[in-house]
Write a protein that holds these residues in place. Sequence first.
Motif, PDB file in Angstrom:
ATOM      1  N   ARG A  56      44.109  21.246 -64.468  1.00 17.26           N
ATOM      2  CA  ARG A  56      44.752  22.229 -65.353  1.00 17.26           C
ATOM      3  C   ARG A  56      46.199  21.859 -65.655  1.00 17.26           C
ATOM      4  NH1 ARG A  56      47.629  24.776 -61.536  1.00 17.26           N
ATOM      5  NH2 ARG A  56      46.641  25.248 -59.577  1.00 17.26           N
ATOM      6  N   ASN A  57      46.863  21.152 -64.759  1.00 20.03           N
ATOM      7  CA  ASN A  57      48.235  20.703 -65.022  1.00 20.03           C
ATOM      8  C   ASN A  57      48.285  19.696 -66.170  1.00 20.03           C
ATOM      9  OD1 ASN A  57      49.034  22.293 -62.902  1.00 20.03           O
ATOM     10  ND2 ASN A  57      49.346  20.619 -61.486  1.00 20.03           N
ATOM     11  N   SER A  65      46.610  14.618 -72.515  1.00 20.17           N
ATOM     12  CA  SER A  65      46.221  15.290 -71.272  1.00 20.17           C
ATOM     13  C   SER A  65      45.395  14.367 -70.392  1.00 20.17           C
ATOM     14  CB  SER A  65      45.423  16.561 -71.584  1.00 20.17           C
ATOM     15  OG  SER A  65      46.204  17.488 -72.273  1.00 20.17           O
ATOM     16  N   PHE A  83      46.650  19.648 -68.916  1.00 25.43           N
ATOM     17  CA  PHE A  83      46.625  20.266 -70.238  1.00 25.43           C
ATOM     18  C   PHE A  83      48.005  20.706 -70.690  1.00 25.43           C
ATOM     19  CE2 PHE A  83      42.172  20.806 -68.872  1.00 25.43           C
ATOM     20  CZ  PHE A  83      41.594  20.067 -69.887  1.00 25.43           C
ATOM     21  N   HIS A  85      46.627  13.003 -66.804  1.00 28.48           N
ATOM     22  CA  HIS A  85      45.845  13.210 -65.580  1.00 28.48           C
ATOM     23  C   HIS A  85      45.562  11.875 -64.888  1.00 28.48           C
ATOM     24  CE1 HIS A  85      43.345  15.427 -62.833  1.00 28.48           C
ATOM     25  NE2 HIS A  85      42.334  14.617 -63.071  1.00 28.48           N
ATOM     26  N   PRO A 117      45.120  18.895 -59.520  1.00 23.27           N
ATOM     27  CA  PRO A 117      44.332  19.792 -60.380  1.00 23.27           C
ATOM     28  C   PRO A 117      44.420  19.371 -61.849  1.00 23.27           C
ATOM     29  CG  PRO A 117      46.303  20.902 -59.566  1.00 23.27           C
ATOM     30  CD  PRO A 117      46.225  19.579 -58.878  1.00 23.27           C
TER      31      PRO A 117
END
Length: 122
Positions: A43-44, A26, A46, A30, A41
């Motif tokens: 959250r993507n 993750s 993860f 990112h 973001p």
Amino acid sequence: MISTLQVTASPIRIAGTVASFALFLSITGHIAARNVLGDVPIRNAFVIGAVPALIAVIVTTFDINSFIGLISAIILDWAIIRTLYERSITMSAYITLIHFVVSVILAAVLFGILALIGSLPG
């Protein structure tokens, strides 16, 4: 005399390994997305990290060829990146390539650091 190492694999150890690998992927996902797309973001990331980690567990559990596991992880990584960031096929492939390269480089550096720490005298 040949000595074999016997380690019992408890579900908690397996879950911890998958979770730490998913967190590592993750973070690198990112980094790759931010490198190419700018501000994205977190959250993507993860979702991006969890899929290759689960594929690694499936490949290991069912003794599937590692090359098939690697190819399927890269293809699913590309599909998830394309879906989450809503980019073109080539842009998603570029982000996937960057994700792969960052993951390999960071893993090599971390392994080297751990190997150096493990070889300290005393």
